[in-house]
Scaffold this motif. Structure first.
Motif, PDB file in Angstrom:
ATOM      1  N   ASP A   1      19.818 -11.830  -5.847  1.00 47.85           N
ATOM      2  CA  ASP A   1      19.494 -13.001  -5.045  1.00 47.85           C
ATOM      3  C   ASP A   1      18.067 -12.804  -4.538  1.00 47.85           C
ATOM      4  O   ASP A   1      17.813 -11.943  -3.693  1.00 47.85           O
ATOM      5  N   LEU A   2      17.135 -13.587  -5.059  1.00 46.59           N
ATOM      6  CA  LEU A   2      15.718 -13.355  -4.760  1.00 46.59           C
ATOM      7  C   LEU A   2      15.421 -13.527  -3.277  1.00 46.59           C
ATOM      8  O   LEU A   2      14.657 -12.754  -2.693  1.00 46.59           O
ATOM      9  N   GLY A   3      16.014 -14.541  -2.657  1.00 45.20           N
ATOM     10  CA  GLY A   3      15.771 -14.762  -1.244  1.00 45.20           C
ATOM     11  C   GLY A   3      16.219 -13.596  -0.395  1.00 45.20           C
ATOM     12  O   GLY A   3      15.501 -13.162   0.523  1.00 45.20           O
ATOM     13  N   SER A   4      17.398 -13.045  -0.697  1.00 47.73           N
ATOM     14  CA  SER A   4      17.906 -11.895   0.052  1.00 47.73           C
ATOM     15  C   SER A   4      17.090 -10.649  -0.235  1.00 47.73           C
ATOM     16  O   SER A   4      16.846  -9.830   0.664  1.00 47.73           O
ATOM     17  N   ALA A   5      16.679 -10.481  -1.475  1.00 57.35           N
ATOM     18  CA  ALA A   5      15.927  -9.282  -1.857  1.00 57.35           C
ATOM     19  C   ALA A   5      14.585  -9.204  -1.146  1.00 57.35           C
ATOM     20  O   ALA A   5      14.097  -8.107  -0.856  1.00 57.35           O
ATOM     21  N   LEU A   6      13.993 -10.369  -0.853  1.00 54.06           N
ATOM     22  CA  LEU A   6      12.656 -10.388  -0.252  1.00 54.06           C
ATOM     23  C   LEU A   6      12.668 -10.769   1.222  1.00 54.06           C
ATOM     24  O   LEU A   6      11.596 -10.843   1.838  1.00 54.06           O
ATOM     25  N   ALA A   7      13.828 -10.997   1.797  1.00 50.30           N
ATOM     26  CA  ALA A   7      13.913 -11.505   3.164  1.00 50.30           C
ATOM     27  C   ALA A   7      13.372 -10.499   4.177  1.00 50.30           C
ATOM     28  O   ALA A   7      13.526  -9.293   4.012  1.00 50.30           O
ATOM     29  N   GLY A   8      12.726 -11.041   5.215  1.00 48.71           N
ATOM     30  CA  GLY A   8      12.316 -10.217   6.351  1.00 48.71           C
ATOM     31  C   GLY A   8      10.911  -9.677   6.294  1.00 48.71           C
ATOM     32  O   GLY A   8      10.371  -9.263   7.315  1.00 48.71           O
ATOM     33  N   GLU A   9      10.300  -9.640   5.117  1.00 40.28           N
ATOM     34  CA  GLU A   9       8.939  -9.115   4.992  1.00 40.28           C
ATOM     35  C   GLU A   9       8.089 -10.093   4.181  1.00 40.28           C
ATOM     36  O   GLU A   9       8.591 -10.711   3.234  1.00 40.28           O
ATOM     37  N   PRO A  10       6.808 -10.206   4.522  1.00 35.27           N
ATOM     38  CA  PRO A  10       5.951 -11.096   3.724  1.00 35.27           C
ATOM     39  C   PRO A  10       5.728 -10.525   2.329  1.00 35.27           C
ATOM     40  O   PRO A  10       5.820  -9.315   2.111  1.00 35.27           O
ATOM     41  N   ALA A  11       5.440 -11.394   1.392  1.00 38.50           N
ATOM     42  CA  ALA A  11       5.194 -10.958   0.017  1.00 38.50           C
ATOM     43  C   ALA A  11       4.282 -11.959  -0.675  1.00 38.50           C
ATOM     44  O   ALA A  11       4.343 -13.165  -0.409  1.00 38.50           O
ATOM     45  N   LEU A  12       3.452 -11.441  -1.533  1.00 35.04           N
ATOM     46  CA  LEU A  12       2.601 -12.271  -2.380  1.00 35.04           C
ATOM     47  C   LEU A  12       3.337 -12.453  -3.706  1.00 35.04           C
ATOM     48  O   LEU A  12       3.544 -11.490  -4.446  1.00 35.04           O
ATOM     49  N   LEU A  13       3.767 -13.674  -3.992  1.00 31.38           N
ATOM     50  CA  LEU A  13       4.520 -13.972  -5.215  1.00 31.38           C
ATOM     51  C   LEU A  13       3.574 -14.524  -6.267  1.00 31.38           C
ATOM     52  O   LEU A  13       2.881 -15.524  -6.028  1.00 31.38           O
ATOM     53  N   ASN A  14       3.564 -13.894  -7.418  1.00 29.69           N
ATOM     54  CA  ASN A  14       2.677 -14.316  -8.504  1.00 29.69           C
ATOM     55  C   ASN A  14       3.504 -14.661  -9.725  1.00 29.69           C
ATOM     56  O   ASN A  14       4.192 -13.817 -10.288  1.00 29.69           O
ATOM     57  N   LEU A  15       3.461 -15.928 -10.146  1.00 26.59           N
ATOM     58  CA  LEU A  15       4.174 -16.385 -11.340  1.00 26.59           C
ATOM     59  C   LEU A  15       3.247 -16.225 -12.541  1.00 26.59           C
ATOM     60  O   LEU A  15       2.100 -16.708 -12.515  1.00 26.59           O
ATOM     61  N   TRP A  16       3.767 -15.584 -13.604  1.00 26.53           N
ATOM     62  CA  TRP A  16       2.907 -15.230 -14.729  1.00 26.53           C
ATOM     63  C   TRP A  16       3.702 -15.211 -16.026  1.00 26.53           C
ATOM     64  O   TRP A  16       4.936 -15.251 -16.030  1.00 26.53           O
ATOM     65  N   ALA A  17       2.975 -15.118 -17.132  1.00 28.82           N
ATOM     66  CA  ALA A  17       3.576 -14.968 -18.466  1.00 28.82           C
ATOM     67  C   ALA A  17       2.638 -14.126 -19.314  1.00 28.82           C
ATOM     68  O   ALA A  17       1.423 -14.112 -19.101  1.00 28.82           O
ATOM     69  N   SER A  18       3.206 -13.437 -20.292  1.00 26.38           N
ATOM     70  CA  SER A  18       2.397 -12.540 -21.119  1.00 26.38           C
ATOM     71  C   SER A  18       1.404 -13.297 -21.999  1.00 26.38           C
ATOM     72  O   SER A  18       0.377 -12.755 -22.391  1.00 26.38           O
ATOM     73  N   TRP A  19       1.714 -14.552 -22.331  1.00 27.49           N
ATOM     74  CA  TRP A  19       0.833 -15.345 -23.197  1.00 27.49           C
ATOM     75  C   TRP A  19      -0.286 -16.047 -22.414  1.00 27.49           C
ATOM     76  O   TRP A  19      -1.130 -16.715 -23.005  1.00 27.49           O
TER      77      TRP A  19
ATOM     78  N   VAL B   1       0.256  -6.745   1.815  1.00 26.07           N
ATOM     79  CA  VAL B   1       1.653  -7.162   1.774  1.00 26.07           C
ATOM     80  C   VAL B   1       2.203  -6.833   0.390  1.00 26.07           C
ATOM     81  O   VAL B   1       1.450  -6.538  -0.542  1.00 26.07           O
ATOM     82  N   ARG B   2       3.507  -6.890   0.264  1.00 26.22           N
ATOM     83  CA  ARG B   2       4.112  -6.619  -1.039  1.00 26.22           C
ATOM     84  C   ARG B   2       3.637  -7.635  -2.074  1.00 26.22           C
ATOM     85  O   ARG B   2       3.495  -8.818  -1.778  1.00 26.22           O
ATOM     86  N   VAL B   3       3.393  -7.168  -3.263  1.00 23.01           N
ATOM     87  CA  VAL B   3       3.086  -8.057  -4.383  1.00 23.01           C
ATOM     88  C   VAL B   3       4.300  -8.050  -5.310  1.00 23.01           C
ATOM     89  O   VAL B   3       4.756  -6.988  -5.754  1.00 23.01           O
ATOM     90  N   ILE B   4       4.818  -9.225  -5.589  1.00 23.84           N
ATOM     91  CA  ILE B   4       6.000  -9.378  -6.432  1.00 23.84           C
ATOM     92  C   ILE B   4       5.669 -10.353  -7.563  1.00 23.84           C
ATOM     93  O   ILE B   4       5.253 -11.488  -7.315  1.00 23.84           O
ATOM     94  N   GLY B   5       5.821  -9.926  -8.777  1.00 23.28           N
ATOM     95  CA  GLY B   5       5.618 -10.811  -9.912  1.00 23.28           C
ATOM     96  C   GLY B   5       6.888 -11.558 -10.258  1.00 23.28           C
ATOM     97  O   GLY B   5       8.000 -11.070 -10.030  1.00 23.28           O
ATOM     98  N   VAL B   6       6.728 -12.757 -10.783  1.00 18.89           N
ATOM     99  CA  VAL B   6       7.856 -13.535 -11.303  1.00 18.89           C
ATOM    100  C   VAL B   6       7.456 -14.005 -12.692  1.00 18.89           C
ATOM    101  O   VAL B   6       6.595 -14.875 -12.841  1.00 18.89           O
ATOM    102  N   ASN B   7       8.054 -13.399 -13.709  1.00 17.22           N
ATOM    103  CA  ASN B   7       7.725 -13.736 -15.085  1.00 17.22           C
ATOM    104  C   ASN B   7       8.475 -14.991 -15.502  1.00 17.22           C
ATOM    105  O   ASN B   7       9.699 -15.081 -15.343  1.00 17.22           O
ATOM    106  N   VAL B   8       7.765 -15.974 -16.057  1.00 12.59           N
ATOM    107  CA  VAL B   8       8.369 -17.259 -16.421  1.00 12.59           C
ATOM    108  C   VAL B   8       8.001 -17.619 -17.855  1.00 12.59           C
ATOM    109  O   VAL B   8       6.986 -17.163 -18.392  1.00 12.59           O
ATOM    110  N   GLN B   9       8.846 -18.429 -18.474  1.00 12.01           N
ATOM    111  CA  GLN B   9       8.575 -18.984 -19.812  1.00 12.01           C
ATOM    112  C   GLN B   9       8.147 -17.901 -20.798  1.00 12.01           C
ATOM    113  O   GLN B   9       7.168 -18.048 -21.521  1.00 12.01           O
ATOM    114  N   ASP B  10       8.881 -16.820 -20.834  1.00 11.96           N
ATOM    115  CA  ASP B  10       8.447 -15.650 -21.585  1.00 11.96           C
ATOM    116  C   ASP B  10       9.650 -14.920 -22.153  1.00 11.96           C
ATOM    117  O   ASP B  10      10.808 -15.275 -21.881  1.00 11.96           O
ATOM    118  N   THR B  11       9.397 -13.891 -22.945  1.00 13.96           N
ATOM    119  CA  THR B  11      10.451 -12.991 -23.405  1.00 13.96           C
ATOM    120  C   THR B  11      10.335 -11.682 -22.635  1.00 13.96           C
ATOM    121  O   THR B  11       9.229 -11.246 -22.292  1.00 13.96           O
TER     122      THR B  11
END
Length: 210
Positions: free
Chosen positions: A90-108, A129-139
């Motif tokens: 659960d992404l919301g629970s995993a990151l709750a309580g602390e700030p984070a920089l979310l970066n959506l990315w893909a290898s292509w 702050v924490r940096v968290i990647g979110v890989n989208v539209q990718d393998t």
């Protein structure tokens, strides 16, 4: 039988005997465990080399799995997987309580490839702050391989069904970067659209962090 014929037969027989004597015998050249210096049981215990084996999974940084804080905001109840794992989080629970920089990315995505090392440098700086990647539209394999090639040390989740991008109301472009606040609210970072220097990331976070 003429003398010439008898002589020819004798010559052929002599050649045949000589060929048999000189023919290489495979067992004479076999290396035994004793010859190789190994204990006899060592050879049988070694696994046979795999033929045409698929490459093994690429190791990626572990993702946060949850906190005691209750998830709020747009990421609450959004389920994703950590890149390289089949375990649902659960992404919301995993990151709750602390700030984070979310970066959506893909290898292509070319700009993503340029930006990720910059974010990695920022993530290692004191006070970041924490940096968290979110890989989208990718393998998963392509994404994990890119993280390994670039030496990225921050973790990344994989959003295979687009739920994160939909929850964040992000436009259909990449990369996208958001600041997740302590209370679960999310602010999109638009200036700059792509980070080219760690100081830009620090300035953007400090300007939005509440």
């Amino acid at each position: 039988m003429s003398a010439r014929t008898a002589w020819s037969i004798a010559c052929l027989l002599a050649i045949a005997v000589l060929m048999v004597a000189l023919w290489p015998r495979q067992e004479d050249h076999a290396v035994t465990p004793t010859d190789s210096g190994l204990h006899p049981t060592a050879v049988s215990s070694l696994p046979a080399p795999a033929r045409n084996a698929e490459p093994g999974p690429v190791a990626t940084p572990p993702c946060p799995t949850g906190t005691a804080a209750e998830a709020t905001g747009p990421l609450a109840d959004v389920t994703v997987r950590c890149l390289g794992s089949d375990h649902l989080v659960d992404l919301g629970s995993a990151l709750a309580g602390e700030p984070a920089l979310l970066n959506l990315w893909a290898s292509w995505c070319g700009p993503c490839r340029e930006e990720m090392p910059v974010l990695d440098v920022y993530a290692r700086e004191p006070g970041a702050v924490r940096v968290i990647g979110v890989n989208v539209q990718d393998t998963g394999s392509s994404a994990a391989a890119l993280m390994t090639d670039l030496g990225i040390g921050y973790p990344s989740f994989t959003d295979t069904d687009g739920r994160v991008q939909q929850a964040l109301a992000g436009p259909p472009v990449l990369p996208l970067t958001f600041l997740l606040q302590r209370d679960g609210a999310v602010d999109r970072i638009t200036t700059p659209a792509v980070f080219s220097d760690p100081e830009q990331a620090r300035s953007a976070v400090n300007g939005l962090l509440r």
